[in-house]
Design a protein around this motif. Sequence first.
Motif, short mmCIF file in Angstrom:
data_model
loop_
_atom_site.label_atom_id
_atom_site.label_comp_id
_atom_site.label_asym_id
_atom_site.label_seq_id
_atom_site.Cartn_x
_atom_site.Cartn_y
_atom_site.Cartn_z
N LEU A 111 17.86 -45.33 -22.86
CA LEU A 111 16.86 -44.51 -22.21
C LEU A 111 15.74 -44.12 -23.16
CD1 LEU A 111 16.26 -43.18 -19.47
CD2 LEU A 111 17.45 -41.16 -20.30
N MET A 112 16.05 -43.98 -24.44
CA MET A 112 15.04 -43.59 -25.43
C MET A 112 13.94 -44.65 -25.57
SD MET A 112 15.74 -40.68 -26.40
CE MET A 112 17.05 -39.51 -26.45
N PHE B 105 10.04 -38.30 -17.20
CA PHE B 105 10.38 -38.03 -15.81
C PHE B 105 11.74 -37.34 -15.72
CE2 PHE B 105 12.77 -39.38 -12.05
CZ PHE B 105 11.99 -38.82 -11.06
N PHE B 106 12.71 -37.84 -16.48
CA PHE B 106 14.07 -37.28 -16.47
C PHE B 106 14.06 -35.83 -16.94
CE2 PHE B 106 18.30 -36.67 -18.37
CZ PHE B 106 19.06 -36.88 -17.24
N GLU B 107 13.33 -35.55 -18.03
CA GLU B 107 13.25 -34.18 -18.53
C GLU B 107 12.60 -33.25 -17.51
OE1 GLU B 107 11.20 -34.46 -22.24
OE2 GLU B 107 13.03 -34.94 -23.35
N GLY B 108 11.53 -33.71 -16.89
CA GLY B 108 10.86 -32.90 -15.87
C GLY B 108 11.74 -32.65 -14.66
N VAL C 92 13.03 -28.90 -13.48
CA VAL C 92 12.72 -28.35 -12.16
C VAL C 92 14.00 -28.11 -11.36
CG1 VAL C 92 11.63 -28.88 -9.94
CG2 VAL C 92 10.40 -29.28 -12.07
N PHE C 93 14.93 -29.06 -11.42
CA PHE C 93 16.17 -28.93 -10.67
C PHE C 93 17.00 -27.74 -11.15
CE2 PHE C 93 20.64 -29.93 -9.90
CZ PHE C 93 20.62 -30.14 -8.53
N ILE C 94 17.19 -27.65 -12.47
CA ILE C 94 17.99 -26.55 -13.01
C ILE C 94 17.28 -25.22 -12.80
CG2 ILE C 94 18.95 -25.58 -15.15
CD1 ILE C 94 20.50 -27.99 -14.07
#
Length: 143
Positions: free
Chosen positions: A21-22, A30-33, A37-39
Amino acid sequence: MFALCISLFSLLLGLIIAPKLMQYTKSLSFFEGFVSVFIGGLVLFHIFPHSFSDVGFWALPLFISGALIPIFLEKTQGSGVFTLMFLGVGFSIHAFMDGMGLQLHDALPIESHAGHEHNHEHEQTTLVWAILAHRIPVGLFLG
């Protein structure tokens, strides 16, 4: 015991996926965003109201400190011994509570009230799946 094995597998899956993934910075952003937002939404709209109804006013300062401590650690670059100790203790407590949730699933008694018996297994199954699902991001973080 099965849930514990799946939990370890999920953690290993995150460790395996992390190096791949790195390579993709767009997918990482995208994953971090998405996770943020989800958490954030989960905590703000689900966990905080339940905490406030259970604990009362003390939930607010605990919620604020829980939001500000990670921001403070990120701003200070988190390279000191105190920061590493703080993170180690925090991750240890988190892992301990995850283990308690997995164990609770196996230890629930069957309750009898109002003329019928049940054991709240559906609620605990949701907890187990939540614990298992968030082990993959933990593995990504560690990788």
